[in-house]
Design a protein around this motif. Sequence first.
Motif, PDB file in Angstrom:
ATOM      1  N   GLY A   1      27.537  32.282  50.489  1.00 29.80           N
ATOM      2  CA  GLY A   1      27.789  30.894  50.131  1.00 29.80           C
ATOM      3  C   GLY A   1      28.600  30.745  48.860  1.00 29.80           C
ATOM      4  O   GLY A   1      29.677  31.341  48.713  1.00 29.80           O
ATOM      5  N   GLU A   2      28.092  29.960  47.906  1.00 26.79           N
ATOM      6  CA  GLU A   2      28.838  29.660  46.676  1.00 26.79           C
ATOM      7  C   GLU A   2      29.058  30.890  45.804  1.00 26.79           C
ATOM      8  O   GLU A   2      29.993  30.932  45.010  1.00 26.79           O
ATOM      9  N   TYR A   3      28.214  31.886  45.929  1.00 29.17           N
ATOM     10  CA  TYR A   3      28.245  33.041  45.029  1.00 29.17           C
ATOM     11  C   TYR A   3      29.625  33.716  44.959  1.00 29.17           C
ATOM     12  O   TYR A   3      30.188  33.854  43.864  1.00 29.17           O
ATOM     13  N   PRO A   4      30.200  34.174  46.081  1.00 26.57           N
ATOM     14  CA  PRO A   4      31.499  34.846  45.964  1.00 26.57           C
ATOM     15  C   PRO A   4      32.627  33.913  45.535  1.00 26.57           C
ATOM     16  O   PRO A   4      33.600  34.363  44.919  1.00 26.57           O
ATOM     17  N   TYR A   5      32.510  32.604  45.814  1.00 31.13           N
ATOM     18  CA  TYR A   5      33.568  31.671  45.416  1.00 31.13           C
ATOM     19  C   TYR A   5      33.574  31.482  43.900  1.00 31.13           C
ATOM     20  O   TYR A   5      34.642  31.476  43.264  1.00 31.13           O
ATOM     21  N   LEU A   6      32.384  31.339  43.311  1.00 33.22           N
ATOM     22  CA  LEU A   6      32.295  31.218  41.856  1.00 33.22           C
ATOM     23  C   LEU A   6      32.707  32.522  41.183  1.00 33.22           C
ATOM     24  O   LEU A   6      33.349  32.506  40.123  1.00 33.22           O
ATOM     25  N   MET A   7      32.375  33.646  41.803  1.00 37.08           N
ATOM     26  CA  MET A   7      32.771  34.946  41.263  1.00 37.08           C
ATOM     27  C   MET A   7      34.291  35.069  41.213  1.00 37.08           C
ATOM     28  O   MET A   7      34.868  35.518  40.212  1.00 37.08           O
ATOM     29  N   GLU A   8      34.942  34.654  42.279  1.00 35.58           N
ATOM     30  CA  GLU A   8      36.403  34.781  42.353  1.00 35.58           C
ATOM     31  C   GLU A   8      37.109  33.810  41.420  1.00 35.58           C
ATOM     32  O   GLU A   8      38.112  34.148  40.801  1.00 35.58           O
ATOM     33  N   ALA A   9      36.585  32.590  41.277  1.00 36.61           N
ATOM     34  CA  ALA A   9      37.263  31.567  40.482  1.00 36.61           C
ATOM     35  C   ALA A   9      36.961  31.679  38.996  1.00 36.61           C
ATOM     36  O   ALA A   9      37.859  31.532  38.166  1.00 36.61           O
ATOM     37  N   PHE A  10      35.704  31.934  38.639  1.00 39.94           N
ATOM     38  CA  PHE A  10      35.297  31.854  37.236  1.00 39.94           C
ATOM     39  C   PHE A  10      34.746  33.152  36.662  1.00 39.94           C
ATOM     40  O   PHE A  10      34.451  33.228  35.471  1.00 39.94           O
TER      41      PHE A  10
ATOM     42  N   PHE B   1      45.601  26.574  41.854  1.00 41.70           N
ATOM     43  CA  PHE B   1      46.617  26.822  40.831  1.00 41.70           C
ATOM     44  C   PHE B   1      46.591  28.260  40.321  1.00 41.70           C
ATOM     45  O   PHE B   1      47.636  28.808  39.966  1.00 41.70           O
ATOM     46  N   THR B   2      45.389  28.867  40.274  1.00 40.34           N
ATOM     47  CA  THR B   2      45.295  30.213  39.700  1.00 40.34           C
ATOM     48  C   THR B   2      45.404  31.318  40.742  1.00 40.34           C
ATOM     49  O   THR B   2      45.724  32.455  40.403  1.00 40.34           O
ATOM     50  N   ARG B   3      45.112  31.037  42.003  1.00 41.67           N
ATOM     51  CA  ARG B   3      45.158  32.045  43.056  1.00 41.67           C
ATOM     52  C   ARG B   3      46.010  31.563  44.223  1.00 41.67           C
ATOM     53  O   ARG B   3      45.578  31.500  45.366  1.00 41.67           O
ATOM     54  N   LYS B   4      47.235  31.223  43.913  1.00 44.65           N
ATOM     55  CA  LYS B   4      48.141  30.697  44.941  1.00 44.65           C
ATOM     56  C   LYS B   4      48.467  31.725  46.003  1.00 44.65           C
ATOM     57  O   LYS B   4      48.870  31.379  47.119  1.00 44.65           O
ATOM     58  N   GLU B   5      48.305  33.019  45.676  1.00 48.02           N
ATOM     59  CA  GLU B   5      48.691  34.071  46.623  1.00 48.02           C
ATOM     60  C   GLU B   5      47.684  34.251  47.752  1.00 48.02           C
ATOM     61  O   GLU B   5      47.995  34.886  48.764  1.00 48.02           O
ATOM     62  N   LEU B   6      46.479  33.701  47.620  1.00 46.07           N
ATOM     63  CA  LEU B   6      45.462  33.866  48.656  1.00 46.07           C
ATOM     64  C   LEU B   6      45.846  33.112  49.924  1.00 46.07           C
ATOM     65  O   LEU B   6      46.321  31.985  49.870  1.00 46.07           O
ATOM     66  N   ASP B   7      45.631  33.773  51.039  1.00 41.49           N
ATOM     67  CA  ASP B   7      45.908  33.140  52.327  1.00 41.49           C
ATOM     68  C   ASP B   7      44.854  32.079  52.608  1.00 41.49           C
ATOM     69  O   ASP B   7      43.657  32.323  52.448  1.00 41.49           O
TER      70      ASP B   7
END
Length: 498
Positions: A108-117, A411-417
Amino acid sequence: MGEEGLRKRKGGDKGREDGQSLQSQEPQATNLQKQAKLFLLRLGVGVGICMIVGTIIGSGIFVSPKSVLANVEAVGPCLTIWAACGVLATLGALCFAELGTMITKSGGEYPYLMEAFGPIPAFLFSWTSLLVTKPSSFAIICLSFAEYASAPFYPGCDPPQAVIKCLAAAAIVVITIVNSLSVKLGSYLQNFLTAAKMIIVTVIIVSGIVLLAQGKNENFKDSFKDSKISLSSISLAFYNGLWAYDGWNQLNYITEELQNPYRNLPLSIIIGIPLVTVCYVLINISYFTVMTSTELLQSQAVAVTFGDRVLYPASWIVPLFVVFSTIGSANGTCFTAGRLVYVAGREGHMLKVLSYISVKRLTPAPAIIFYGAIAIIYIIPGDIETLINYFSFAVWIFYGLTVFALIVMRFTRKELDRPIKVPIVIPVIVTLVSIVLVLAPIISAPELAYLYCILFILSGLVVYALFVHFKFSWAQKISKPMTMHLQMLLEVVPAEEV
């Protein structure tokens, strides 16, 4: 706690230690997917819809109508709140669909927060979720089950609290055992209970439509008269309404186990949540066809009162199927939340044994057992309405932060598909609504309990520093023998060795 993060996986996956993104062009064949294939389990779009509908429709629609109405005090605003909660849940789920197909990791939210912040917000989420929001949610659902299950045996009075809490604890134990024994068994049970709960939902809705057709609409006249509208009352009404919709993001916890998540995740969301919204609004309309606002507020169990007035002498059907409904919701919550514990343990943010897999059953048994044990603790002081308010306060802090992470990564991870890309206005709206939901009760009706909740979340920083960041040797000396003994007792091994 405090061991290395993501281990080196088979097939050359070097994990986050090498700085690689969690994103990949195609979902990787993870261990959980291999396990699912071994069980011939296919979590396709049908199972995805069942998981969403089955997890959302549970105790909420049978508990929350009184609390929503009590905060706005009129039929019109009450129905509006229920519809608005469905819209907000759908918008939030669409944001999660973009996140889930962009970062195809369970938890759930865990990997998304890890990747963003980074790891700290992710750890605070897992810390709060594992010890507060998820087990308290499980406890609320099982307490609701126990109230409805025991009500027929105590006609004319409330069941004793000891009976309710013992029944709730028994439900937690049974559900934990089922999901620890087999992924396939938990999925089959979920499908059966979802079908059962849709029967009672259909009975209530059809009964309400028939009564409306017969002209029983007097409770809908002047439906906005004498309503109580304020920022605080609307926020608390939303808390209780959104509790009934909680589970709209549950499919993101098992992304790794979905077939073709790029297609099935958003499709399950787009079909499942609007279906639930329509059902909830129609169920509330049905309630108001046979009860005035005052009668509904005085009812001990809204669905039971409805059954007594409409289905008598077959009114016993209602509490029976409500029991099925709440058990189904609890089972779906356990099935998905166990994966969060698993992922946090895999990242080194919880005891490593929590990321281990049962050798015989191929399930994350330690994670599920841990989750069930914490839920039983919450039953002891359990007060459903208070638990709902503080659960909602805590959970919407992280819902808002996760959706904000989506905006940040634009804005910070524009390269992600991004196989799915929602209009930017949707995450902006959800983020702003989350801020209002969190701040409104604090500003308009401040209570110390909200401060305690925030302090508990921030206390995770101390735990992170001691056990994850600095990795003190004395903590390792305690955790390693504990892990070894639990590994032998539960017959579990690291997922890489399965």
